[in-house]
Design a protein around this motif. Sequence first.
Motif, PDB file in Angstrom:
ATOM      1  N   ALA A 164     -11.448  -3.243   3.282  1.00 56.94           N
ATOM      2  CA  ALA A 164     -11.373  -1.806   3.544  1.00 56.94           C
ATOM      3  C   ALA A 164     -10.868  -1.012   2.338  1.00 56.94           C
ATOM      4  N   THR A 165     -10.467  -1.683   1.263  1.00 57.79           N
ATOM      5  CA  THR A 165      -9.891  -0.983   0.112  1.00 57.79           C
ATOM      6  C   THR A 165     -10.945  -0.141  -0.599  1.00 57.79           C
ATOM      7  N   LEU A 166     -10.656   1.159  -0.749  1.00 56.35           N
ATOM      8  CA  LEU A 166     -11.537   2.082  -1.469  1.00 56.35           C
ATOM      9  C   LEU A 166     -10.960   2.455  -2.833  1.00 56.35           C
ATOM     10  N   ALA A 167      -9.631   2.524  -2.929  1.00 55.62           N
ATOM     11  CA  ALA A 167      -8.960   2.869  -4.177  1.00 55.62           C
ATOM     12  C   ALA A 167      -7.610   2.166  -4.190  1.00 55.62           C
ATOM     13  N   THR A 168      -7.112   1.897  -5.386  1.00 54.16           N
ATOM     14  CA  THR A 168      -5.849   1.197  -5.523  1.00 54.16           C
ATOM     15  C   THR A 168      -4.902   1.942  -6.448  1.00 54.16           C
ATOM     16  N   THR A 169      -3.639   1.528  -6.384  1.00 50.15           N
ATOM     17  CA  THR A 169      -2.595   1.974  -7.307  1.00 50.15           C
ATOM     18  C   THR A 169      -1.737   0.754  -7.607  1.00 50.15           C
ATOM     19  N   THR A 170      -1.076   0.753  -8.735  1.00 50.35           N
ATOM     20  CA  THR A 170      -0.222  -0.378  -9.102  1.00 50.35           C
ATOM     21  C   THR A 170       1.220   0.075  -9.262  1.00 50.35           C
ATOM     22  N   HIS A 171       2.112  -0.616  -8.561  1.00 50.90           N
ATOM     23  CA  HIS A 171       3.552  -0.437  -8.743  1.00 50.90           C
ATOM     24  C   HIS A 171       4.177  -1.806  -8.526  1.00 50.90           C
ATOM     25  N   GLY A 172       4.281  -2.581  -9.593  1.00 48.44           N
ATOM     26  CA  GLY A 172       4.723  -3.965  -9.463  1.00 48.44           C
ATOM     27  C   GLY A 172       3.585  -4.862  -9.025  1.00 48.44           C
ATOM     28  N   VAL A 173       2.780  -4.405  -8.076  1.00 53.29           N
ATOM     29  CA  VAL A 173       1.621  -5.118  -7.569  1.00 53.29           C
ATOM     30  C   VAL A 173       0.529  -4.092  -7.297  1.00 53.29           C
ATOM     31  N   GLU A 174      -0.720  -4.498  -7.417  1.00 54.88           N
ATOM     32  CA  GLU A 174      -1.818  -3.608  -7.069  1.00 54.88           C
ATOM     33  C   GLU A 174      -1.963  -3.585  -5.551  1.00 54.88           C
ATOM     34  N   PHE A 175      -2.093  -2.400  -4.990  1.00 53.59           N
ATOM     35  CA  PHE A 175      -2.172  -2.274  -3.534  1.00 53.59           C
ATOM     36  C   PHE A 175      -3.204  -1.220  -3.141  1.00 53.59           C
ATOM     37  N   SER A 176      -3.546  -1.200  -1.876  1.00 54.84           N
ATOM     38  CA  SER A 176      -4.514  -0.240  -1.353  1.00 54.84           C
ATOM     39  C   SER A 176      -3.893   1.145  -1.290  1.00 54.84           C
ATOM     40  N   ALA A 177      -4.513   2.101  -1.992  1.00 56.13           N
ATOM     41  CA  ALA A 177      -4.047   3.486  -1.955  1.00 56.13           C
ATOM     42  C   ALA A 177      -4.895   4.328  -1.030  1.00 56.13           C
ATOM     43  N   VAL A 178      -6.188   3.986  -0.909  1.00 55.40           N
ATOM     44  CA  VAL A 178      -7.098   4.644   0.022  1.00 55.40           C
ATOM     45  C   VAL A 178      -7.944   3.554   0.669  1.00 55.40           C
ATOM     46  N   VAL A 179      -8.131   3.644   1.977  1.00 50.97           N
ATOM     47  CA  VAL A 179      -8.899   2.637   2.708  1.00 50.97           C
ATOM     48  C   VAL A 179      -9.896   3.326   3.627  1.00 50.97           C
ATOM     49  N   GLY A 180     -10.887   2.574   4.067  1.00 50.38           N
ATOM     50  CA  GLY A 180     -11.844   3.131   5.003  1.00 50.38           C
ATOM     51  C   GLY A 180     -12.795   2.091   5.533  1.00 50.38           C
ATOM     52  N   ASP A 181     -13.160   2.239   6.803  1.00 51.78           N
ATOM     53  CA  ASP A 181     -14.143   1.366   7.423  1.00 51.78           C
ATOM     54  C   ASP A 181     -14.687   2.079   8.652  1.00 51.78           C
ATOM     55  N   GLY A 182     -15.949   2.524   8.569  1.00 53.26           N
ATOM     56  CA  GLY A 182     -16.534   3.233   9.693  1.00 53.26           C
ATOM     57  C   GLY A 182     -15.880   4.581   9.904  1.00 53.26           C
ATOM     58  N   ARG A 183     -15.302   4.789  11.086  1.00 54.05           N
ATOM     59  CA  ARG A 183     -14.670   6.074  11.396  1.00 54.05           C
ATOM     60  C   ARG A 183     -13.188   6.093  11.022  1.00 54.05           C
ATOM     61  N   VAL A 184     -12.648   4.978  10.531  1.00 54.46           N
ATOM     62  CA  VAL A 184     -11.214   4.851  10.283  1.00 54.46           C
ATOM     63  C   VAL A 184     -10.941   4.903   8.782  1.00 54.46           C
ATOM     64  N   TRP A 185     -10.020   5.798   8.394  1.00 53.78           N
ATOM     65  CA  TRP A 185      -9.700   6.035   6.991  1.00 53.78           C
ATOM     66  C   TRP A 185      -8.182   6.087   6.814  1.00 53.78           C
ATOM     67  N   GLY A 186      -7.729   5.918   5.579  1.00 55.79           N
ATOM     68  CA  GLY A 186      -6.290   6.002   5.348  1.00 55.79           C
ATOM     69  C   GLY A 186      -5.955   6.296   3.907  1.00 55.79           C
ATOM     70  N   ALA A 187      -4.812   6.952   3.701  1.00 55.48           N
ATOM     71  CA  ALA A 187      -4.276   7.227   2.367  1.00 55.48           C
ATOM     72  C   ALA A 187      -2.806   6.848   2.362  1.00 55.48           C
ATOM     73  N   GLN A 188      -2.420   5.944   1.446  1.00 57.40           N
ATOM     74  CA  GLN A 188      -1.008   5.580   1.339  1.00 57.40           C
ATOM     75  C   GLN A 188      -0.187   6.719   0.767  1.00 57.40           C
ATOM     76  N   PHE A 189      -0.791   7.510  -0.108  1.00 54.84           N
ATOM     77  CA  PHE A 189      -0.077   8.636  -0.694  1.00 54.84           C
ATOM     78  C   PHE A 189      -0.053   9.814   0.276  1.00 54.84           C
ATOM     79  N   HIS A 190       0.744  10.817  -0.072  1.00 54.67           N
ATOM     80  CA  HIS A 190       0.863  12.023   0.752  1.00 54.67           C
ATOM     81  C   HIS A 190      -0.115  13.076   0.231  1.00 54.67           C
ATOM     82  N   PRO A 191      -1.230  13.308   0.903  1.00 55.06           N
ATOM     83  CA  PRO A 191      -2.170  14.315   0.408  1.00 55.06           C
ATOM     84  C   PRO A 191      -1.576  15.715   0.391  1.00 55.06           C
ATOM     85  N   GLU A 192      -0.680  15.995   1.316  1.00 56.71           N
ATOM     86  CA  GLU A 192      -0.092  17.337   1.385  1.00 56.71           C
ATOM     87  C   GLU A 192       0.854  17.615   0.219  1.00 56.71           C
ATOM     88  N   LYS A 193       1.233  16.557  -0.530  1.00 59.39           N
ATOM     89  CA  LYS A 193       2.110  16.700  -1.687  1.00 59.39           C
ATOM     90  C   LYS A 193       1.392  16.366  -2.996  1.00 59.39           C
TER      91      LYS A 193
END
Length: 214
Positions: A164-193
């Motif tokens: 489901a990983t669409l984008a990543t960021t690295t802080h000590g380890v590379e991790f999922s920053a944006v994810v998505g699959d079908g109708r389900v999506w996610g952002a680890q960061f705060h879009p409002e900030k």
Amino acid sequence: MSTPQRPEPGARVALVDSGGTNIASVAHAIERLGSHASLTADPDEILSADRVILPGVGAAAAGMARLRELGLVEVLREVTAPVLGVCLGMQLLFEHSEEDGGVDLLGFLPGRVRRIPAVPGLRVPHMGWNILDLHRTQAPLLAGLSSGQRAYFVHSYVAELGEATLATTTHGVEFSAVVGDGRVWGAQFHPEKSADVGARLLANFLSPSIQETP
């Protein structure tokens, strides 16, 4: 680069009342894009919304306990509109978190959530601006964004890389920053900030193209 998407005019957005402290700022960000956002735990309102956002700040166990207490776990399983998890809300979309000794999550996306590993000189929680690396630029949630742009993070746990990983960021380890699959999506960061990056991601989520499979 993908063409930026236009928000669906007047989309009704249900902000799931998951007890997070960032909900008001998320609502304001949605309103600025011309859509109506309402904080709700009402099943009918959530199920009838054009978009559903699961925000959250805090611990996975407390977040899941609140969803269960409000009877919203099964409600979220019945949602057919696009869903966006933000920060803890994104982590709750996965199967399991090692936080609090182990917590079963919603299971909408395959994968696990783990604590950022301890590395000398590495600050945890990960707090501040960091660089995005886009892996699936064709995903409608990433339209108009590019690798090298920065977003604002505040978290101690991360979703592992996976299908489901669409984008990543690295802080000590590379991790999922944006994810998505079908109708389900996610952002680890705060879009409002996250200034223009966050506004673009939210506008993409509100656009008709978000119905497409990433």
